[in-house]
Design an enzyme around this catalytic site. Structure first.
Site, short mmCIF file in Angstrom:
data_model
loop_
_atom_site.label_atom_id
_atom_site.label_comp_id
_atom_site.label_asym_id
_atom_site.label_seq_id
_atom_site.Cartn_x
_atom_site.Cartn_y
_atom_site.Cartn_z
N ARG A 122 0.82 -1.21 0.00
CA ARG A 122 0.00 0.00 0.00
C ARG A 122 0.86 1.26 0.00
O ARG A 122 0.50 2.28 -0.61
CB ARG A 122 -0.94 -0.01 1.20
N ASP A 168 -4.17 -15.50 7.40
CA ASP A 168 -2.89 -15.95 6.82
C ASP A 168 -2.12 -16.88 7.76
O ASP A 168 -1.08 -17.41 7.37
CB ASP A 168 -2.02 -14.74 6.49
#
Ligand code: S3P
Length: 441
Positions: free
Chosen positions: A36, A324
């Site tokens: 990002r 995750d």
């Protein structure tokens, strides 16, 4: 695409019983934040200095994509990037396909970001990424006015430029930060407001970072809303250490008798730390020390000491906050006393591999009894045996089985580990430095 070269580059490991794990470790920078920071830095007015940047293949692929789109990105030192932003409308057509490598985050966020450009783009990925579902982003983006060709919902994606996008209010059927982020990035280029509502709150890095780059945004857990027509102002970003990389050491040190590890400056965004709670429910001894803020994110040092683990029925509410970390949790469950039940985790089937299937198959090869369900598994814990398992080109599966080898009776051979470099360059050296016995086979 890189199917042939993947095979040529295959890397196998042998992880032998070892430990205790001791010392102080700094795991690499957060993958989500690094992606990002590059993206917003590229679209900002001015120069953004990123520190703690993940030197992984996924984030480097995203940097290479922006270079192709005309953004100059310098590397003043390893783990740093200086992004010379070109402004919201300063990207240039690439002229050839943009290769996102193995990175779902890269491809899905770029789809949103590129859907509103004046030019066409084509996004491609490696073999694993080419099997991952993209309709979850292309469908709502098309509702906003984008035109995107797919291979029946799979990459490559061809994005048509020159479309006029309109903001929408989107109730996402999946709890996915990637979907939310893709729409918000498209929202920067849209008329009116874009709002995303989620079935369960997901990581909010895009929202926090947009605010840090000066874009007005209204967000709370489970929802985010912004309007087009503003400017992103360059800012410096300090990337915290990746909790998902720390996860392997949290499990490993919990399992290996005598261990006492300190993991430095780990990002503790509450949407990422479900594994911390899950391991504590299983009896782990993890202390959160020196909690502080760094670059707008909570970080802390984590001290983990060996403790006997027991199986649990994992609360479903924790699933999105540890999405995750399931490969590592499967290994913890296999070594724990009693049964662990995982439900509500069907998303694992569309990660870098089908992580329910790949973890179940690997654990079975090590003599563990695992029952797969469509949205989870039941793992009968106790002892982990020796054997050969497949990494399936999935970085987190490979690292999790390296952890299993640490406590297996004679060690574990893990095949197809090359993709570990996508998220955790230097894993082998760091692991061996604190007490693993991990070698290339
Ligand atoms: C990510 C979001 C998660 C996660 C991935 C990174 C992100 O995916 O699994 O590793 O950076 O937004 P989903 O949003 O698809 O759950």
């Amino acid at each position: 695409m890189s199917g042939a070269s993947d095979a040529a580059w295959r890397l196998d490991w042998i992880s032998r019983p070892a430990g205790p794990l001791r010392g102080t470790l700094a795991v690499p920078g957060d993958k989500s934040v690094s992606h990002r920071a590059l993206m917003l830095g590229a679209l900002a007015e001015g120069d953004s200095h990123i520190r703690g940047f993940l030197e992984g293949e996924d984030t480097r692929a995203t940097a290479a994509v922006f270079a192709q789109l005309g953004v100059s990105i310098e590397t003043p030192a390893p783990g740093e990037r200086l992004v010379h932003g070109v402004g919201l409308h300063g990207l240039r057509a690439a002229g050839r396909p943009l290769d996102c490598g193995n990175a779902g985050t890269g491809m899905r966020l770029l789809t949103g970001l590129l859907a509103g450009q004046a030019f066409d783009s084509t996004l491609v990925g490696d073999e694993s990424l080419s099997r991952r579902p993209m309709r979850r982003v292309t469908e709502p983006l098309e509702r906003m006015g984008a035109r995107i060709d797919t291979r029946e919902g799979l990459p490559p994606l061809h994005l048509h430029g020159g479309r006029r996008l309109e903001g929408i209010r989107y109730e996402s059927p999946v709890a996915s930060a990637q979907v939310k982020s893709a729409l918000l990035l498209a929202g920067l280029y849209s008329q009116g407001e874009t709002e995303v509502l989620e079935p369960h709150p997901t990581r909010d890095y895009t929202e926090r970072m947009l605010a840090a780059f000066g874009w007005p945004i209204d967000f709370a857990p489970g929802r985010a809303r912004l309007a087009g027509g503003y400017t992103l102002h360059a800012t410096d970003v300090q990337v915290p250490a990746d909790f998902s990389s720390a996860a392997f050491f949290l499990v490993a040190a919990s399992l290996a008798p005598g261990s006492d590890l300190l993991l430095r400056a780990v990002g503790l965004n509450p949407r990422r730390t479900g594994l911390l709670q899950a391991l504590r429910l299983m009896g782990a001894d993890i202390e959160v020390l020196d909690e502080r803020a760094s670059g707008g994110e909570p970080v802390a040092d984590l001290r983990v000491r060996h403790a006997p683990l027991h199986g649990v029925e994992l609360p479903e509410a924790l699933v999105p906050d540890m999405i995750d970390e399931f490969p590592a949790l499967f290994v913890a469950a296999a070594a724990a006393r009693g049964t662990t039940v995982i439900r509500g985790a069907a998303e694992l089937r569309v990660k870098e591999s089908d992580r329910i299937a790949t973890m179940a198959a690997g654990l079975r090869a090590l003599g563990v009894t695992v029952q797969e369900t469509p949205d989870g598994a039941e793992i009968a814990g106790g002892t982990v045996g020796s054997g050969t398992v497949q990494g399936h080109g999935d970085h987190r599966v490979a690292m999790s089985f390296a952890v299993a080898g640490l406590v297996a009776d004679e060690g574990v051979r893990v095949e197809d580990c090359r993709n570990v470099a996508t998220s955790f360059p230097g894993f082998v050296e760091l692991a061996n430095g604190c007490g693993f016995a991990l070698a290339e086979a």
